[in-house]
Design an enzyme around this catalytic site. Structure first.
Site, PDB file in Angstrom:
ATOM      1  N   GLU A   1     -16.495   8.532   2.916  1.00  0.00           N
ATOM      2  CA  GLU A   1     -16.331   7.179   3.492  1.00  0.00           C
ATOM      3  C   GLU A   1     -17.096   7.055   4.800  1.00  0.00           C
ATOM      4  OE1 GLU A   1     -11.899   6.592   3.394  1.00  0.00           O
ATOM      5  OE2 GLU A   1     -12.496   4.497   3.147  1.00  0.00           O
TER       6      GLU A   1
ATOM      7  N   THR B   1       0.673   5.906  -2.871  1.00  0.00           N
ATOM      8  CA  THR B   1       1.299   5.618  -1.590  1.00  0.00           C
ATOM      9  C   THR B   1       1.629   6.911  -0.851  1.00  0.00           C
ATOM     10  OG1 THR B   1       2.945   4.249  -0.473  1.00  0.00           O
ATOM     11  CG2 THR B   1       3.721   5.495  -2.397  1.00  0.00           C
ATOM     12  N   THR B   2       1.648   6.814   0.479  1.00  0.00           N
ATOM     13  CA  THR B   2       1.923   7.965   1.332  1.00  0.00           C
ATOM     14  C   THR B   2       3.421   8.027   1.619  1.00  0.00           C
ATOM     15  OG1 THR B   2      -0.099   7.235   2.456  1.00  0.00           O
ATOM     16  CG2 THR B   2       1.070   9.124   3.420  1.00  0.00           C
TER      17      THR B   2
ATOM     18  N   ASP C   1      -1.771  11.864   4.056  1.00  0.00           N
ATOM     19  CA  ASP C   1      -2.505  11.173   5.125  1.00  0.00           C
ATOM     20  C   ASP C   1      -3.245  12.230   5.948  1.00  0.00           C
ATOM     21  OD1 ASP C   1      -3.056  10.011   7.774  1.00  0.00           O
ATOM     22  OD2 ASP C   1      -1.821   8.321   7.102  1.00  0.00           O
TER      23      ASP C   1
HETATM   24  C1  LIG Z   1     -10.410   1.541   3.629  1.00  0.00           C
HETATM   25  N1  LIG Z   1     -10.223   2.618   2.739  1.00  0.00           N
HETATM   26  C2  LIG Z   1      -9.254   3.566   2.925  1.00  0.00           C
HETATM   27  N2  LIG Z   1      -9.649   4.800   3.316  1.00  0.00           N
HETATM   28  C3  LIG Z   1      -8.743   5.780   3.532  1.00  0.00           C
HETATM   29  N3  LIG Z   1      -7.437   5.597   3.431  1.00  0.00           N
HETATM   30  C4  LIG Z   1      -6.981   4.394   3.062  1.00  0.00           C
HETATM   31  C5  LIG Z   1      -7.873   3.326   2.782  1.00  0.00           C
HETATM   32  N4  LIG Z   1      -7.143   2.269   2.414  1.00  0.00           N
HETATM   33  C6  LIG Z   1      -5.835   2.658   2.478  1.00  0.00           C
HETATM   34  N5  LIG Z   1      -5.745   3.937   2.886  1.00  0.00           N
HETATM   35  C7  LIG Z   1      -4.515   4.752   3.111  1.00  0.00           C
HETATM   36  O1  LIG Z   1      -3.409   4.084   2.508  1.00  0.00           O
HETATM   37  C8  LIG Z   1      -2.417   3.762   3.487  1.00  0.00           C
HETATM   38  C9  LIG Z   1      -1.753   2.450   3.148  1.00  0.00           C
HETATM   39  O2  LIG Z   1      -0.999   2.549   1.978  1.00  0.00           O
HETATM   40  P1  LIG Z   1       0.350   3.414   1.869  1.00  0.00           P
HETATM   41  O3  LIG Z   1       1.118   3.268   3.160  1.00  0.00           O
HETATM   42  O4  LIG Z   1      -0.040   4.832   1.591  1.00  0.00           O
HETATM   43  O5  LIG Z   1       1.078   2.791   0.716  1.00  0.00           O
HETATM   44  C10 LIG Z   1      -3.176   3.747   4.803  1.00  0.00           C
HETATM   45  O6  LIG Z   1      -2.330   3.976   5.905  1.00  0.00           O
HETATM   46  C11 LIG Z   1      -4.210   4.858   4.600  1.00  0.00           C
HETATM   47  O7  LIG Z   1      -3.633   6.116   4.862  1.00  0.00           O
END
Ligand SMILES: CNc1ncnc2c1ncn2[C@@H]1O[C@H](COP(=O)(O)O)[C@@H](O)[C@H]1O
Ligand SMILES: [Zn+2]
Length: 361
Positions: free
Chosen positions: A225, A100-101, A165
């Site tokens: 990605e 998580t961020t 992030d």
């Molecule tokens: C589609 N694939 C992906 N590619 C890149 N980043 C992703 C992601 N899926 C999720 N996140 C990252 O995780 C955050 C949400 O969880 P947390 O707020 O951190 O717990 C997203 O805001 C993004 O920064």
């Protein structure tokens, strides 16, 4: 009857906390917010996005912004964490690395530190299953013996990865790494780089990632990605402990990755639904599996992509003609790529050995 992919013990190494929020919780929180602060969220838009089968990366990142809007205090972070752990445990995930961020939001008195504290509160507040998240100092392992001694309570080992992030500055990224170091005794094992791949530049995060590595934290990167050959090369040159996705790799990148044997976190549904891979039959899972390259099946965001780890196992088995035992082997191999210490690794190895001996599938 439970399907084999549900009952099989699994290891999840690529799951974003807020992307894995329980759908019912998201809708409940969004509805409540919509009633009190109309401008904060567009409820009907959110419902529409959840129902969509395919989402562009832009829509996915818009969805994350909508999810983040419902986090209006620390107790919500705690609730989301608690439920995500419960959901993975009930899907028979026995080891989970949750990422998580850490978020700073001055308007609600949230710092990166208080955000992570709220996540840890969530780990502590799970009561329906036993959560092992504090690394043990001595080699006192209980996971296996408890299972063998007929303890019927479900257990899950959880470790945390803090994400940087791609929108963040070098300073903010450094703050996250320092926080991860402070929180190691609460099971923080690594650093992830994620966020919209169309945003930001590798050189911004590099100082923080180097520092993380020097200090003994493990590093995993969202890599490839989108098509960005230069960045992919720079990332592979960094030699992270794992990478996620690897969709837009060119020959040179495969070569580099194969020689470094960097394990890949594969998120099938995520890749297909975001069009990062055009169709499942051309997914690089098949190539990597064939080449016996280390890979781990993961969910990415169970809420956003309406999936679960058992669904990902089923999807892989059905798409690539693999049987239950192949899938158990895949799950067992994931143990070799976890970021937790050798004590946990040995514990899980023993557990999987006992499962494959005893399980009639
Ligand atoms: C589609 N694939 C992906 N590619 C890149 N980043 C992703 C992601 N899926 C999720 N996140 C990252 O995780 C955050 C949400 O969880 P947390 O707020 O951190 O717990 C997203 O805001 C993004 O920064
Ligand atoms: Zn991801």
């Amino acid at each position: 009857m439970e399907e084999w992919c549900e009952s099989m013990p699994k290891v999840e190494l690529h799951a974003h906390l807020n992307g894995s929020i329980r759908v019912s919780t998201l809708l409940e929180l969004a509805k409540a917010l919509n009633e009190t602060q109309r401008d904060a969220i567009n409820f009907s838009q959110m419902k529409h996005v959840i129902k969509k089968k395919a989402l562009s990366l832009t829509e996915v990142f818009h969805m994350f912004d909508l999810i983040h809007n419902v986090i209006t205090d620390h107790s919500i972070v705690t609730r989301i964490t608690k439920e995500v752990i419960e959901d993975f445990a009930s899907d028979n995930v026995v080891y989970l690395e949750l990422r998580t961020t850490p978020k700073r939001n001055d308007s609600i008195g949230m710092s990166k530190r208080s955000y992570v504290d709220a996540v840890i509160e969530g780990l502590k507040s799970v009561s329906s299953v036993d959560v092992d998240f504090i690394p043990k100092t001595e080699d006192s392992r209980s996971f296996i013996s408890d299972k063998c001694n007929g303890n019927s309570r479900k257990r899950i080992i959880v470790r945390l990865i803090l994400s940087i992030d791609r929108r963040e500055t070098t300073e903010a990224a450094m703050e996250t790494v320092k926080l991860a170091l402070e929180m190691r005794h609460f099971g923080v094992v690594g650093i992830d780089l994620s966020g919209n791949p169309k945003t930001g530049d590798w050189t911004t995060y590099l100082p923080a990632l180097k520092f993380a590595r020097e200090q003994g934290l493990k590093v995993t990167l969202h890599c490839g990605e989108i098509k960005n050959p230069k960045e992919i090369k720079n990332m592979l040159d960094f030699h992270p402990q794992r990478i996620g996705h690897a969709c837009f790799f060119e020959d040179e990148h495969w070569k580099m990755m194969k020689s470094s044997k960097t394990p890949v976190e594969i998120c099938l549904t995520s890749n297909i639904r975001t069009f990062s891979v055009p169709s499942i039959d051309v997914h690089h899972f098949a190539y990597l599996y064939e080449e016996k390259h280390p890979l781990v099946l993961c969910t990415d965001d169970t809420c956003v992509f309406t999936t679960s780890l058992s669904k990902e196992y089923k999807y892989a088995a059905d798409s690539f003609g693999l049987g239950k035992w192949d899938m158990l082997e895949l799950s067992r191999n994931a143990v070799e790529h976890i970021f937790a210490d050798n004590g946990v690794k040995n514990d899980l190895r023993k557990y999987f050995n006992s499962v494959s001996k005893n399980m009639e599938m």
